[in-house]
Motif scaffolding. Structure first.
Motif, PDB file in Angstrom:
ATOM      1  N   LEU A 274     -48.045  42.638 -48.144  1.00 39.89           N
ATOM      2  CA  LEU A 274     -48.889  42.851 -46.968  1.00 39.89           C
ATOM      3  C   LEU A 274     -50.012  41.827 -46.981  1.00 39.89           C
ATOM      4  CD1 LEU A 274     -50.082  46.233 -45.490  1.00 39.89           C
ATOM      5  CD2 LEU A 274     -51.705  44.359 -45.768  1.00 39.89           C
ATOM      6  N   ASN A 275     -50.165  41.115 -45.853  1.00 45.85           N
ATOM      7  CA  ASN A 275     -51.269  40.178 -45.649  1.00 45.85           C
ATOM      8  C   ASN A 275     -52.147  40.673 -44.515  1.00 45.85           C
ATOM      9  OD1 ASN A 275     -50.431  38.110 -47.555  1.00 45.85           O
ATOM     10  ND2 ASN A 275     -48.790  37.636 -46.111  1.00 45.85           N
ATOM     11  N   LEU A 276     -53.437  40.434 -44.629  1.00 40.99           N
ATOM     12  CA  LEU A 276     -54.382  40.822 -43.588  1.00 40.99           C
ATOM     13  C   LEU A 276     -55.361  39.678 -43.356  1.00 40.99           C
ATOM     14  CD1 LEU A 276     -55.283  43.279 -41.788  1.00 40.99           C
ATOM     15  CD2 LEU A 276     -56.869  43.866 -43.635  1.00 40.99           C
ATOM     16  N   ASP A 277     -55.545  39.297 -42.091  1.00 44.79           N
ATOM     17  CA  ASP A 277     -56.470  38.233 -41.693  1.00 44.79           C
ATOM     18  C   ASP A 277     -57.446  38.847 -40.695  1.00 44.79           C
ATOM     19  OD1 ASP A 277     -57.784  36.015 -40.728  1.00 44.79           O
ATOM     20  OD2 ASP A 277     -56.014  34.997 -39.968  1.00 44.79           O
ATOM     21  N   VAL A 278     -58.680  39.057 -41.116  1.00 44.38           N
ATOM     22  CA  VAL A 278     -59.677  39.749 -40.287  1.00 44.38           C
ATOM     23  C   VAL A 278     -60.475  38.723 -39.496  1.00 44.38           C
ATOM     24  CG1 VAL A 278     -61.643  41.320 -40.281  1.00 44.38           C
ATOM     25  CG2 VAL A 278     -59.800  41.636 -41.957  1.00 44.38           C
ATOM     26  N   SER A 296     -41.091  42.635 -34.830  1.00 40.92           N
ATOM     27  CA  SER A 296     -40.204  42.197 -35.896  1.00 40.92           C
ATOM     28  C   SER A 296     -39.284  41.114 -35.361  1.00 40.92           C
ATOM     29  CB  SER A 296     -39.364  43.363 -36.432  1.00 40.92           C
ATOM     30  OG  SER A 296     -38.519  42.928 -37.482  1.00 40.92           O
ATOM     31  N   LYS A 297     -39.090  40.085 -36.163  1.00 45.46           N
ATOM     32  CA  LYS A 297     -38.191  38.991 -35.779  1.00 45.46           C
ATOM     33  C   LYS A 297     -36.771  39.224 -36.271  1.00 45.46           C
ATOM     34  CE  LYS A 297     -41.974  35.625 -35.896  1.00 45.46           C
ATOM     35  NZ  LYS A 297     -43.005  36.589 -36.330  1.00 45.46           N
ATOM     36  N   GLN A 298     -36.640  39.951 -37.398  1.00 41.47           N
ATOM     37  CA  GLN A 298     -35.309  40.179 -37.940  1.00 41.47           C
ATOM     38  C   GLN A 298     -35.278  41.460 -38.770  1.00 41.47           C
ATOM     39  OE1 GLN A 298     -33.305  37.815 -41.340  1.00 41.47           O
ATOM     40  NE2 GLN A 298     -32.418  36.907 -39.485  1.00 41.47           N
ATOM     41  N   ILE A 299     -34.262  42.273 -38.538  1.00 43.86           N
ATOM     42  CA  ILE A 299     -33.988  43.448 -39.353  1.00 43.86           C
ATOM     43  C   ILE A 299     -32.569  43.261 -39.871  1.00 43.86           C
ATOM     44  CG2 ILE A 299     -33.851  45.964 -39.425  1.00 43.86           C
ATOM     45  CD1 ILE A 299     -35.588  46.007 -36.877  1.00 43.86           C
ATOM     46  N   ARG A 300     -32.435  42.942 -41.166  1.00 42.58           N
ATOM     47  CA  ARG A 300     -31.125  42.597 -41.686  1.00 42.58           C
ATOM     48  C   ARG A 300     -31.006  43.006 -43.152  1.00 42.58           C
ATOM     49  NH1 ARG A 300     -28.997  36.566 -40.843  1.00 42.58           N
ATOM     50  NH2 ARG A 300     -28.832  37.388 -38.710  1.00 42.58           N
ATOM     51  N   ASN A 301     -29.869  43.627 -43.458  1.00 45.27           N
ATOM     52  CA  ASN A 301     -29.533  43.988 -44.835  1.00 45.27           C
ATOM     53  C   ASN A 301     -30.649  44.782 -45.517  1.00 45.27           C
ATOM     54  OD1 ASN A 301     -27.049  42.657 -44.629  1.00 45.27           O
ATOM     55  ND2 ASN A 301     -27.945  40.699 -45.284  1.00 45.27           N
ATOM     56  N   GLY A 302     -31.244  45.703 -44.763  1.00 43.77           N
ATOM     57  CA  GLY A 302     -32.242  46.589 -45.351  1.00 43.77           C
ATOM     58  C   GLY A 302     -33.589  45.960 -45.611  1.00 43.77           C
ATOM     59  N   ARG A 303     -33.885  44.868 -44.914  1.00 47.15           N
ATOM     60  CA  ARG A 303     -35.189  44.222 -45.067  1.00 47.15           C
ATOM     61  C   ARG A 303     -35.660  43.763 -43.702  1.00 47.15           C
ATOM     62  NH1 ARG A 303     -36.518  38.799 -46.486  1.00 47.15           N
ATOM     63  NH2 ARG A 303     -34.325  38.389 -47.019  1.00 47.15           N
ATOM     64  N   ASP A 305     -39.215  42.005 -41.375  1.00 44.75           N
ATOM     65  CA  ASP A 305     -40.548  41.427 -41.310  1.00 44.75           C
ATOM     66  C   ASP A 305     -41.325  42.139 -40.217  1.00 44.75           C
ATOM     67  OD1 ASP A 305     -40.497  39.638 -38.607  1.00 44.75           O
ATOM     68  OD2 ASP A 305     -38.540  39.618 -39.605  1.00 44.75           O
ATOM     69  N   LEU A 306     -42.619  42.208 -40.364  1.00 46.42           N
ATOM     70  CA  LEU A 306     -43.482  42.783 -39.339  1.00 46.42           C
ATOM     71  C   LEU A 306     -44.671  41.859 -39.106  1.00 46.42           C
ATOM     72  CD1 LEU A 306     -43.653  46.546 -40.421  1.00 46.42           C
ATOM     73  CD2 LEU A 306     -42.356  45.584 -38.507  1.00 46.42           C
ATOM     74  N   GLU A 307     -45.005  41.661 -37.850  1.00 48.86           N
ATOM     75  CA  GLU A 307     -46.239  40.984 -37.460  1.00 48.86           C
ATOM     76  C   GLU A 307     -47.068  41.987 -36.683  1.00 48.86           C
ATOM     77  OE1 GLU A 307     -47.877  37.224 -34.782  1.00 48.86           O
ATOM     78  OE2 GLU A 307     -45.726  37.511 -35.069  1.00 48.86           O
ATOM     79  N   VAL A 308     -48.302  42.188 -37.096  1.00 49.13           N
ATOM     80  CA  VAL A 308     -49.172  43.204 -36.507  1.00 49.13           C
ATOM     81  C   VAL A 308     -50.404  42.523 -35.918  1.00 49.13           C
ATOM     82  CG1 VAL A 308     -50.452  45.340 -36.934  1.00 49.13           C
ATOM     83  CG2 VAL A 308     -48.365  44.856 -38.241  1.00 49.13           C
ATOM     84  N   ILE A 309     -50.727  42.896 -34.692  1.00 52.91           N
ATOM     85  CA  ILE A 309     -51.912  42.381 -34.007  1.00 52.91           C
ATOM     86  C   ILE A 309     -52.796  43.569 -33.652  1.00 52.91           C
ATOM     87  CG2 ILE A 309     -52.776  41.180 -31.952  1.00 52.91           C
ATOM     88  CD1 ILE A 309     -50.063  39.688 -31.911  1.00 52.91           C
ATOM     89  N   ILE A 310     -54.070  43.493 -34.008  1.00 56.45           N
ATOM     90  CA  ILE A 310     -55.020  44.585 -33.751  1.00 56.45           C
ATOM     91  C   ILE A 310     -56.120  44.078 -32.834  1.00 56.45           C
ATOM     92  CG2 ILE A 310     -56.604  46.246 -34.798  1.00 56.45           C
ATOM     93  CD1 ILE A 310     -55.006  45.945 -37.408  1.00 56.45           C
ATOM     94  N   LEU A 311     -56.321  44.769 -31.715  1.00 54.56           N
ATOM     95  CA  LEU A 311     -57.365  44.436 -30.745  1.00 54.56           C
ATOM     96  C   LEU A 311     -58.337  45.598 -30.629  1.00 54.56           C
ATOM     97  CD1 LEU A 311     -55.144  43.011 -27.824  1.00 54.56           C
ATOM     98  CD2 LEU A 311     -56.025  41.781 -29.818  1.00 54.56           C
ATOM     99  N   ALA A 319     -57.879  41.692 -35.951  1.00 56.24           N
ATOM    100  CA  ALA A 319     -57.178  41.298 -37.173  1.00 56.24           C
ATOM    101  C   ALA A 319     -55.707  41.066 -36.870  1.00 56.24           C
ATOM    102  CB  ALA A 319     -57.328  42.367 -38.255  1.00 56.24           C
ATOM    103  N   THR A 320     -55.066  40.280 -37.718  1.00 55.86           N
ATOM    104  CA  THR A 320     -53.616  40.140 -37.702  1.00 55.86           C
ATOM    105  C   THR A 320     -53.109  40.486 -39.096  1.00 55.86           C
ATOM    106  OG1 THR A 320     -53.660  37.793 -38.314  1.00 55.86           O
ATOM    107  CG2 THR A 320     -53.688  38.326 -35.957  1.00 55.86           C
ATOM    108  N   SER A 321     -51.853  40.890 -39.155  1.00 48.09           N
ATOM    109  CA  SER A 321     -51.282  41.285 -40.434  1.00 48.09           C
ATOM    110  C   SER A 321     -49.796  40.958 -40.435  1.00 48.09           C
ATOM    111  CB  SER A 321     -51.489  42.790 -40.673  1.00 48.09           C
ATOM    112  OG  SER A 321     -50.957  43.199 -41.925  1.00 48.09           O
ATOM    113  N   THR A 322     -49.269  40.588 -41.585  1.00 43.17           N
ATOM    114  CA  THR A 322     -47.830  40.403 -41.746  1.00 43.17           C
ATOM    115  C   THR A 322     -47.359  41.223 -42.937  1.00 43.17           C
ATOM    116  OG1 THR A 322     -48.159  38.408 -43.093  1.00 43.17           O
ATOM    117  CG2 THR A 322     -47.781  38.094 -40.723  1.00 43.17           C
ATOM    118  N   HIS A 323     -46.161  41.770 -42.818  1.00 44.56           N
ATOM    119  CA  HIS A 323     -45.586  42.600 -43.867  1.00 44.56           C
ATOM    120  C   HIS A 323     -44.159  42.149 -44.159  1.00 44.56           C
ATOM    121  CE1 HIS A 323     -48.161  46.332 -42.482  1.00 44.56           C
ATOM    122  NE2 HIS A 323     -48.665  45.209 -42.011  1.00 44.56           N
TER     123      HIS A 323
END
Length: 345
Positions: A274-278, A296-303, A305-311, A319-323
């Motif tokens: 998990l990354n967080l950029d405030v 999410s850009k890809q959901i494959r083989n049980g894995r 990615d997530l990109e989160v934007i908070i307003l 903040a933005t966050s990636t998981h």
């Protein structure tokens, strides 16, 4: 039930060691919610820079990177901080979260060395004192989110574009999600790989503060269950062909029947990174509502990615966050015989 403040309470042991405690009410199944764990680590950093490093006047975490090496468990944990680089504009610390092995598995040998569960880095600054070049990028959400008529209308569930989610999926399993009210688009999500939501705490008077951004960045309806029809998910599990479904989010999430509340969850989504950029400092008193977009850009083989934007309520980027997240059967999470399994994902 512990409040957010109680669930993120930190006690200093010495100038670089801090104790926290994970509560069952803020867990997913038997494992503490990754967002509340992240908020606890942010709270530790805040206390460290308010005491040990107070002279640097850097109260805000502006970046965070966490590697979830092993699952955590309900109960006490220790966070140790190493000062890596201390500077005038920014300072960076290394954080390590450990728990005693007897909390995490059937062994009752309480003399064992604590197990490292999470490692990471946090960079601190003072957002209110930042200075330097600023340029407009004309960035906006794409595709646009449903408009909001007013916070007052949202608060009373009278907004024409947003509706309060009446029933959370699998509340006995996803207990950590019950601490917020979630408002979802009345006409469904803009894409099946996107979740837009407005959040506020369920507890009267509770508000989102800087430390709560960790929890907010990890609290949303799960994409695999929200935007995809059950048949698509089933086909995805078995490598079959899938067909899109219009307005799937309304069918799967908005119109959940009350009887479903007692059904067992199918999936568990452990975070491995998990990354967080405030970008913005919230007021000291906090804010009532935050908007969150999850993609999410890809959901494959049980894995996935997530990109989160908070307003915030005014539409400013907070903040933005990636998981990086695994999709596993919920049975991998649950207690067996009253004792947690070995802490492996």
């Amino acid at each position: 039930m512990a409040s957010f403040a109680e669930a993120t309470a930190v006690k200093a042991i010495d100038s670089r060691t801090y104790s926290v405690c994970f509560h069952d009410a803020w867990a997913i199944g038997s494992v503490p919610h990754g967002g509340i764990v992240t908020s606890n680590i942010l709270a530790v950093a805040k206390l460290h820079f308010a005491t040990t490093l107070a002279s640097y006047n850097q109260p805000h975490s502006i970046t965070l990177h966490l590697e979830f090496l092993r699952r955590t468990s309900i109960g006490p944990a220790i966070v140790t901080i190493q000062n890596v680089k201390l500077g005038r504009r920014t300072s960076t610390v290394h954080v390590v979260l450990t728990q005693q092995p007897f909390l995490r598995r059937s062994s009752d040998d309480r003399g064992e060395t604590p197990t490292t569960c999470i490692v990471g880095y946090i960079t601190q600054s003072n957002i209110t004192r930042e200075s330097g070049i600023s340029l407009s990028t004309n960035w906006t959400l794409s595709p646009p989110a449903a408009p909001l008529s007013s916070i007052a209308a949202l608060r009373t569930d009278q907004d024409p574009h947003w509706a309060l989610q009446q029933h959370h999926r699998f509340p006995k399993f996803r207990k950590a999600h019950l601490h917020v009210k979630t408002y979802l688009p009345r006409k469904g999500q803009v894409k099946k790989s996107v979740v837009d939501e407005w959040l506020c705490f369920s507890r009267d008077g509770a508000r989102f503060t800087q430390e709560s951004l960790g929890y907010v960045a990890d609290t949303f309806p799960q994409l695999a269950e929200h935007g995809y029809a059950a048949a698509e998910v089933e086909a995805g599990l078995h490598g079959g062909q899938t067909r899109g479904q219009k307005d799937g989010s309304r069918d799967v999430e908005m119109n959940i029947k009350p009887a479903e509340k007692n059904q067992a969850a199918t999936f568990w989504y452990p975070t491995i990174l998990l990354n967080l950029d405030v970008k913005k400092a919230l007021p000291e008193e906090g804010v009532e509502f935050l908007f969150v977009r999850v993609m999410s850009k890809q959901i494959r083989n049980g894995r996935l990615d997530l990109e989160v934007i908070i307003l915030d309520e005014s539409g400013e980027l907070v903040a933005t966050s990636t998981h990086v997240v695994l999709v596993m059967g919920s049975e991998r999470n649950i207690k067996r015989g009253g004792i947690l399994e070995r802490g492996k994902l």
